[in-house]
Design a protein around this motif. Structure first.
Motif, short mmCIF file in Angstrom:
data_model
loop_
_atom_site.label_atom_id
_atom_site.label_comp_id
_atom_site.label_asym_id
_atom_site.label_seq_id
_atom_site.Cartn_x
_atom_site.Cartn_y
_atom_site.Cartn_z
N ALA A 55 0.84 -1.19 0.00
CA ALA A 55 0.00 0.00 0.00
C ALA A 55 0.87 1.24 0.00
N THR A 56 0.39 2.30 -0.64
CA THR A 56 1.07 3.59 -0.63
C THR A 56 0.07 4.67 -0.24
N LEU A 57 0.58 5.69 0.45
CA LEU A 57 -0.26 6.80 0.90
C LEU A 57 -0.24 7.91 -0.15
N THR A 58 -1.39 8.28 -0.67
CA THR A 58 -1.53 9.34 -1.65
C THR A 58 -2.31 10.50 -1.02
N ASP A 59 -2.51 11.55 -1.79
CA ASP A 59 -3.29 12.69 -1.30
C ASP A 59 -4.73 12.29 -1.00
N GLN A 60 -5.20 11.23 -1.64
CA GLN A 60 -6.58 10.76 -1.43
C GLN A 60 -6.68 9.69 -0.35
N GLY A 61 -5.54 9.28 0.20
CA GLY A 61 -5.53 8.23 1.21
C GLY A 61 -4.72 7.05 0.72
N TRP A 62 -4.93 5.90 1.35
CA TRP A 62 -4.14 4.72 1.01
C TRP A 62 -4.64 4.07 -0.27
N SER A 63 -3.67 3.71 -1.10
CA SER A 63 -3.94 2.91 -2.29
C SER A 63 -3.38 1.52 -2.03
N ALA A 64 -4.27 0.56 -1.76
CA ALA A 64 -3.86 -0.79 -1.39
C ALA A 64 -3.85 -1.71 -2.60
N LEU A 65 -2.82 -2.53 -2.69
CA LEU A 65 -2.67 -3.47 -3.79
C LEU A 65 -3.15 -4.85 -3.34
N GLU A 66 -3.47 -5.70 -4.31
CA GLU A 66 -3.83 -7.07 -4.00
C GLU A 66 -2.54 -7.88 -3.82
#
Length: 398
Positions: free
Chosen positions: A255-266
């Motif tokens: 997962a990475t933290l973006t301006d919109q929140g966390w972007s989680a990968l499968e």
């Protein structure tokens, strides 16, 4: 939040033997023991909900986690969903703070993971800006929502791990990212009301710092006991805007933290520790041997003999390969207790003299900290006060 349950599908000696036969595949080395841990003193009650509880709902419901704030004080959580803390300069001076430091919104929307949240792992570099991983649950029984074939209130429960931030030394927390983008470890599959046991990230140990990373172990529950497992995760200390998982051969971005929140990968994590061990609760590094110690609930069953149940530990030199379970402190667990009998849960290890702000390191003397549940009759039912207990332990290099 805790999982005070044991599956009957694979327990005791059968689980132990399965773990032994496949130990090399799953990060378990039966010959490895980097540290030896023993109980070295008698119990002390840190907190008794019937004596110093703020109200009837002030009940420890998670393993103890501590950090040192920017005023040099120990702030210790062993929270339920109200996330109250204890504050002092050490175990003997800890006092309960009745203010809730975070409370989720109680929303009846499983996808948001904003029903109830337990603070379970803390990380901070300065004691003022404090971050946490929280166990966020949604249980449909609380909202009178359907769950096919429900026989207990935890059926259809789904869980993820979310992030929170405090800018005032841990006095108040807010989500880091708006729900549902506050979750670096969301449930692996969407919520369904026809599935009693949903795949979930349920709990996380305390966080330790080592070699420029924050490390923790998370419990990845599958829809069956055999595939449920403990997984190793990490984030960079200097900029923890990503979390990685150990996949068995290397760390993979989760997962990475973006301006919109966390972007989680499968992603799928590899098992660390033996098959048959439920969620690992505590994680520390022994400075003398530079080895790691975990603590958890476990039982060993031998034919014709009483079960050996309680708090067990394993040790490791690399966080990936762990020694076989060894008994630390024999205690009755929930499944051992008849109605009205006391049982114990939620173990962790804390050294109040640790120089680490996260109390992630221990020297040769530390404390086993756990929760004891003490049922008492109340009218025509039982109420269950809880105590937070500590026991001195000694650690030596093996």
């Amino acid at each position: 939040m805790g999982t005070l349950r044991f599956s009957k599908r694979i327990t005791g000696l059968s689980a132990f033997l399965i773990g032994l036969s496949v130990g090399g595949m799953f990060g378990w080395n039966p010959d490895l023991r980097a540290a030896e841990v023993t109980v070295s003193g008698t119990e002390t009650v840190i907190f008794d909900s019937d004596v110093t509880g703020c109200d009837n709902h002030h009940l420890p419901d998670s393993p103890a986690r501590a950090f040192r704030n920017n005023q040099g004080k120990m702030v210790l959580f062993a929270p339920n969903f109200q996330n109250r803390a204890f504050v002092g300069y050490g175990f003997n001076s800890l006092k309960p703070d009745c203010d809730s430091r975070f409370k989720a919104a109680g929303k009846a929307v499983p996808e948001l993971l904003d029903d109830r949240t337990w603070l379970q792992a803390i990380y901070t570099r300065d004691g003022r800006d404090v971050y946490a991983l929280g166990s966020a649950s949604f249980m449909p029984y609380r909202h009178d929502m359907p769950c096919k074939g429900r026989t207990k209130r935890t059926d259809c429960w789904i869980n993820g791990l979310v992030t929170l931030k405090s800018s005032d030394g841990g006095k108040t927390f807010d989500y880091l990212g708006n729900p549902p983008r506050h979750a670096p470890f969301p449930p692996p599959e969407p919520y369904r009301d026809d599935r009693k046991r949903a795949p979930s990230y349920v709990t996380v140990t305390n966080i330790i710092s080592w070699q420029n990373y924050y490390y923790a172990i998370v419990w990845r529950r599958a829809d069956n006991w055999e595939e449920s497992r403990n997984c190793l995760v990490r984030a960079p200390i200097d900029d923890p805007k990503r979390w990685d998982v150990w996949n068995g051969s290397g760390f993979e971005l989760a997962a990475t933290l973006t301006d919109q929140g966390w972007s989680a990968l499968e992603t799928e994590c590899a098992r660390v520790g033996p098959v048959g061990v439920s969620s690992i609760r505590g994680l520390v590094r022994h400075e003398g041997s530079n080895s790691f110690i975990t603590v958890y609930l476990h039982r060993i069953r031998k034919k014709g003999e009483p079960d050996i149940a309680g708090f067990f530990y394993s040790s490791s030199t690399d966080l990936k390969n762990w020694s076989e379970p060894k008994l630390l402190y024999r205690q009755p667990l929930q499944r051992d207790a008849a109605e009205g009998e006391t049982f114990s849960a939620y173990p962790s290890i804390i050294d109040e003299d640790s120089t680490d702000r996260l109390f992630g390191t221990v020297d040769d003397e530390a404390s086993l900290v756990f929760v004891r549940l003490v049922p008492k009759p109340y009218k025509d039912r039982w109420r269950v006060p809880r105590q937070l207990i500590r026991v001195p332990i000694s650690i030596k290099e093996y």
